[in-house]
Write a protein that holds these residues in place. Structure first.
Motif, mmCIF file in Angstrom:
data_model
loop_
_atom_site.group_PDB
_atom_site.id
_atom_site.type_symbol
_atom_site.label_atom_id
_atom_site.label_comp_id
_atom_site.label_asym_id
_atom_site.label_seq_id
_atom_site.Cartn_x
_atom_site.Cartn_y
_atom_site.Cartn_z
ATOM 1 N N PRO A 93 19.999 27.027 -7.802
ATOM 2 C CA PRO A 93 20.888 25.738 -8.847
ATOM 3 C C PRO A 93 20.334 24.421 -8.238
ATOM 4 O O PRO A 93 20.291 23.483 -8.870
ATOM 5 C CB PRO A 93 22.046 26.211 -8.972
ATOM 6 N N SER A 94 20.678 24.354 -6.912
ATOM 7 C CA SER A 94 20.394 23.033 -6.037
ATOM 8 C C SER A 94 18.991 22.282 -6.239
ATOM 9 O O SER A 94 18.825 21.340 -6.001
ATOM 10 C CB SER A 94 20.678 23.254 -4.743
ATOM 11 N N SER A 95 18.096 23.410 -6.696
ATOM 12 C CA SER A 95 16.858 22.768 -6.929
ATOM 13 C C SER A 95 16.582 22.126 -8.352
ATOM 14 O O SER A 95 15.207 21.581 -8.310
ATOM 15 C CB SER A 95 15.752 23.773 -6.684
ATOM 16 N N ILE A 96 17.614 22.122 -9.081
ATOM 17 C CA ILE A 96 16.970 21.733 -10.456
ATOM 18 C C ILE A 96 17.285 20.167 -10.360
ATOM 19 O O ILE A 96 18.126 19.539 -10.096
ATOM 20 C CB ILE A 96 18.369 21.982 -11.336
ATOM 21 N N PRO A 97 15.956 19.516 -10.791
ATOM 22 C CA PRO A 97 15.739 18.109 -10.517
ATOM 23 C C PRO A 97 16.242 17.362 -11.808
ATOM 24 O O PRO A 97 16.314 16.031 -11.705
ATOM 25 C CB PRO A 97 14.127 17.999 -10.602
ATOM 26 N N VAL A 98 16.657 17.753 -13.026
ATOM 27 C CA VAL A 98 16.897 17.048 -14.190
ATOM 28 C C VAL A 98 18.574 17.081 -14.297
ATOM 29 O O VAL A 98 19.295 17.601 -13.674
ATOM 30 C CB VAL A 98 16.617 17.537 -15.437
ATOM 31 N N PRO A 99 19.039 15.786 -15.088
ATOM 32 C CA PRO A 99 20.552 15.893 -15.140
ATOM 33 C C PRO A 99 20.963 17.083 -15.892
ATOM 34 O O PRO A 99 20.543 17.507 -16.841
ATOM 35 C CB PRO A 99 20.525 14.418 -15.795
ATOM 36 N N ILE A 100 22.160 17.471 -15.488
ATOM 37 C CA ILE A 100 22.880 18.519 -15.924
ATOM 38 C C ILE A 100 24.453 17.958 -16.494
ATOM 39 O O ILE A 100 25.012 17.437 -15.571
ATOM 40 C CB ILE A 100 22.880 19.634 -15.122
ATOM 41 N N ASP A 101 24.799 18.226 -17.509
ATOM 42 C CA ASP A 101 26.330 18.174 -17.951
ATOM 43 C C ASP A 101 27.059 19.409 -18.162
ATOM 44 O O ASP A 101 26.242 20.254 -18.684
ATOM 45 C CB ASP A 101 26.385 17.076 -19.062
ATOM 46 N N LEU A 102 28.113 19.457 -17.298
ATOM 47 C CA LEU A 102 28.877 20.761 -17.483
ATOM 48 C C LEU A 102 30.072 20.338 -18.355
ATOM 49 O O LEU A 102 30.881 19.581 -17.685
ATOM 50 C CB LEU A 102 29.049 21.281 -16.262
ATOM 51 N N TRP A 103 30.373 21.145 -19.348
ATOM 52 C CA TRP A 103 31.652 20.836 -20.062
ATOM 53 C C TRP A 103 32.545 21.945 -20.263
ATOM 54 O O TRP A 103 32.231 22.847 -20.280
ATOM 55 C CB TRP A 103 31.419 20.314 -21.616
ATOM 56 N N TYR A 104 33.886 21.816 -19.758
ATOM 57 C CA TYR A 104 34.895 22.727 -19.967
ATOM 58 C C TYR A 104 36.242 22.279 -20.329
ATOM 59 O O TYR A 104 36.454 21.089 -20.247
ATOM 60 C CB TYR A 104 35.096 23.202 -18.508
ATOM 61 N N ARG A 150 27.580 11.900 -27.333
ATOM 62 C CA ARG A 150 27.358 10.688 -27.018
ATOM 63 C C ARG A 150 27.124 10.357 -25.702
ATOM 64 O O ARG A 150 26.360 9.714 -25.173
ATOM 65 C CB ARG A 150 28.639 9.792 -27.410
ATOM 66 N N SER A 151 27.819 11.323 -25.081
ATOM 67 C CA SER A 151 27.663 11.296 -23.468
ATOM 68 C C SER A 151 26.295 11.769 -23.062
ATOM 69 O O SER A 151 25.622 11.171 -22.192
ATOM 70 C CB SER A 151 28.573 12.481 -22.873
ATOM 71 N N LEU A 152 25.458 12.799 -23.659
ATOM 72 C CA LEU A 152 24.308 13.174 -23.686
ATOM 73 C C LEU A 152 23.293 11.952 -23.913
ATOM 74 O O LEU A 152 22.340 11.794 -23.143
ATOM 75 C CB LEU A 152 24.184 14.517 -24.194
ATOM 76 N N LEU A 153 23.639 11.405 -25.077
ATOM 77 C CA LEU A 153 22.660 10.495 -25.260
ATOM 78 C C LEU A 153 22.657 9.301 -24.587
ATOM 79 O O LEU A 153 21.727 8.615 -24.295
ATOM 80 C CB LEU A 153 22.829 9.677 -26.914
#
Length: 159
Positions: A93-104, A150-153
């Protein structure tokens, strides 16, 4: 799995079944899962914050239709997705270079979701942002759709 001790018993049992034999677990899920069962499980595991969502007649009609479409060719797709989610990931998981949003939602009580509402996962992904929505449950993608989109955009890739 580093997070295994934090899992609810039913989730831990399924993770163990997948680890022992992913193909057997997938076959079992494919043969037992259907739209009505999944709807009942999801609604039944949901916190009170979500019950009004599932009780809404318009939402319920659309949700049932979407689940029926998803299971129109059987339970294999749902089974495969579940097994992939519960298996050891083929990447770090630490190798993922793109932005990630985690929503809970902070009221998410579904034992198949993250036991710590994504905190463990967010710590392992340097490009992740973790959002914990107050007074929301596991239906937050339906109750907070505009906020999430909106956050993703507005999110930009790291340079």
């Amino acid at each position: 799995m580093a997070a295994a001790p934090a899992l609810e018993p039913e989730a831990a049992m399924l993770v163990k079944q997948v680890a022992a034999s992913a193909s057997a677990a997938e076959l079992l899920l494919a043969n037992t899962a259907d739209a009505d069962t999944l709807r009942g499980v999801v609604a039944g595991m949901s916190h009170g914050a979500d019950q009004c969502v599932y009780a809404d007649p318009v939402f319920d009609r659309n949700y049932r239709r979407a689940l029926a479409d998803g299971f129109a060719q059987g339970g294999a797709g749902h089974a495969r997705e579940t097994v992939l989610a519960l298996s050891r990931w083929p990447f770090v998981p630490s190798s993922i270079p793109v932005p990630i949003d985690l929503w809970y939602g902070d009221q998410d009580t579904n034992p198949m979701h993250s036991p710590d509402l994504g905190e463990f996962l967010a710590q392992r992904m340097p490009t992740a942002r973790r959002f914990l929505v107050p007074n929301a449950g596991s239906a937050l993608l339906w109750t907070h759709t505009e906020t999430v989109l909106r956050s993703l955009l507005n999110r930009t890739a790291p340079q």
